[in-house]
Every structure is written in structure tokens, then in C-alpha cells.
Scaffold this motif. Structure first.
Motif, short mmCIF file in Angstrom:
data_model
loop_
_atom_site.label_atom_id
_atom_site.label_comp_id
_atom_site.label_asym_id
_atom_site.label_seq_id
_atom_site.Cartn_x
_atom_site.Cartn_y
_atom_site.Cartn_z
N VAL A 128 0.86 -1.17 0.00
CA VAL A 128 0.00 0.00 0.00
C VAL A 128 0.90 1.23 0.00
O VAL A 128 1.82 1.34 0.82
CB VAL A 128 -0.94 0.02 1.23
N TYR A 129 0.64 2.12 -0.93
CA TYR A 129 1.35 3.40 -0.99
C TYR A 129 0.35 4.49 -0.60
O TYR A 129 -0.75 4.56 -1.15
CB TYR A 129 1.90 3.65 -2.39
N ASN A 156 -6.90 -0.97 -8.18
CA ASN A 156 -7.56 0.15 -7.51
C ASN A 156 -8.78 0.60 -8.32
O ASN A 156 -8.88 1.77 -8.69
CB ASN A 156 -6.56 1.30 -7.35
N PRO A 157 -9.72 -0.30 -8.60
CA PRO A 157 -10.84 0.04 -9.49
C PRO A 157 -11.76 1.14 -8.96
O PRO A 157 -12.40 1.83 -9.75
CB PRO A 157 -11.60 -1.28 -9.62
N ASP A 158 -11.78 1.34 -7.66
CA ASP A 158 -12.66 2.37 -7.09
C ASP A 158 -11.95 3.69 -6.84
O ASP A 158 -12.56 4.64 -6.34
CB ASP A 158 -13.27 1.86 -5.78
N LEU A 170 -3.16 3.59 -2.20
CA LEU A 170 -3.02 3.00 -3.52
C LEU A 170 -2.39 1.62 -3.37
O LEU A 170 -1.28 1.51 -2.84
CB LEU A 170 -2.12 3.90 -4.39
N VAL A 171 -3.09 0.59 -3.80
CA VAL A 171 -2.54 -0.76 -3.74
C VAL A 171 -1.64 -0.93 -4.96
O VAL A 171 -2.06 -0.70 -6.10
CB VAL A 171 -3.66 -1.83 -3.74
N VAL A 172 -0.39 -1.29 -4.71
CA VAL A 172 0.61 -1.42 -5.78
C VAL A 172 1.12 -2.86 -5.79
O VAL A 172 1.61 -3.35 -4.78
CB VAL A 172 1.80 -0.46 -5.54
#
Length: 186
Positions: A128-129, A156-158, A170-172
């Protein structure tokens, strides 16, 4: 406790776009078989329009529709050279192609994009950033070399990637070069 700007291991998500199981053919006996196209990104036509996603251009839409880019600029009231922005909705002209045929061409494009990417990379997990003041989508992708915008979009579709806000999580995905076993973006 780590500061908000630090990276942390992400909790497993209920429906991650590309699973380890989906990648197994890439590194095993079926090497070269692409993982299935993720369902996290909506490729559907709604009311004659689509939402712009990463890697797509006005030229792609025009080609898939069998119309000119000028026609698409006209119906969307866009000036010549005006950028097609990530996340924006564009009206389309279905005079020559059905919405179903357009969606299939769009899906095929993204499947080829993913197949080429996953022929060389695999996902090890996620981090997670926390978006900081001054961050842009471009600066974040530069920080994580090798993570394309379309993959960030799937994880991160939403999240509106075209308008990131300070503090957003932001999931990376953490990537590994399949051939060299090197973790990308580190």
C-alpha cells in the motif's frame, strides 16, 4: 508505527485482479499462456459511452468503431490535440460496429496487453502506498518502475487515478521479472 508515507504490506483483498493461480501457466509447463483478463476494470459500453482506461487512445476507439478520430472529437466536443483523460466518459459512434463487437475488440486489446506483460513479469504480492502531496500518477509509476498504469487501475478500481488525492491508499503490486527473478520497482 510507520509514518503515513511509508509502504506497508497490503491486507489480502477479496478479489485481486490477477491471482497467483492465474499466473502459474506463465512460469510452468504452459508458459506463454496469458492469465485471464481481470474483471476489475469495466470495459462495457453504457448508453453509447465508455469510461477511458489506461493505454487507450482516441485512435484506438476510432479504429475499433471504424470511424475517424475527428468524428469522435466532434461528438465529444473536443478540440484537435485535446487529451483523452483517464477516467473520463466518451460518447461513441456505433454506426458501423455494434457495442458488443466494440467491447470484444477492446477486451482483445487488453488481453494482448496483459499477455505481453505477464510473459515477462509476475506478481509477488501487494503493497500500500499512501499518496503524498505533490504526487501524480506519473511520479508514482516512476517510483515503481515496471508497474503499468493499467495494472494499478486493476488493483484500484474504485480509486480515480486521474485525480489522486493526498492520503489516498493506492494498492501497488510487487512484480518480479520472470526470467531473472528480480523484483521490479525496488
Amino acid at each position: 508505527r510507520a509514518p503515513a508515507t511509508a509502504l506497508a504490506e497490503a491486507a489480502p483483498r477479496a478479489a485481486e485482479p490477477v491471482t497467483a493461480e492465474a499466473q502459474e501457466p506463465q512460469v510452468g509447463p504452459g508458459a506463454g499462456t496469458p492469465p485471464p483478463l481481470a474483471d476489475a476494470i469495466d470495459l462495457a459500453v453504457r448508453d453509447g459511452s465508455v469510461r477511458v482506461i489506461a493505454e487507450e487512445t482516441l485512435g484506438h476507439y476510432a479504429d475499433w468503431l471504424g470511424v475517424s478520430a475527428a468524428r469522435l472529437r466532434e461528438i465529444n466536443r473536443m478540440k484537435y490535440g485535446q487529451a483523452v483523460l483517464l477516467g473520463k466518459t466518451l460518447k461513441l459512434d456505433f454506426a458501423r460496429v455494434t457495442p458488443d463487437a466494440f467491447e470484444q475488440k477492446r477486451r482483445d486489446f487488453h488481453a494482448r496487453l496483459q499477455a505481453a506483460f505477464f510473459a515477462q513479469r509476475r506478481i509477488l504480492g501487494t503493497e500500500v502506498y499512501i499518496v503524498r502531496r505533490g504526487d501524480t500518477l506519473w511520479s508514482i509509476t516512476q517510483r515503481y518502475a515496471g508497474v503499468p498504469v493499467w495494472l494499478l487501475q486493476q488493483y484500484n478500481p474504485d480509486l480515480e487515478l486521474g485525480a489522486l488525492r493526498t492520503g489516498a491508499q493506492l494498492v501497488v503490486p510487487r512484480l518480479e521479472d520472470v526470467q531473472a527473478g528480480v523484483v521490479a520497482g525496488r
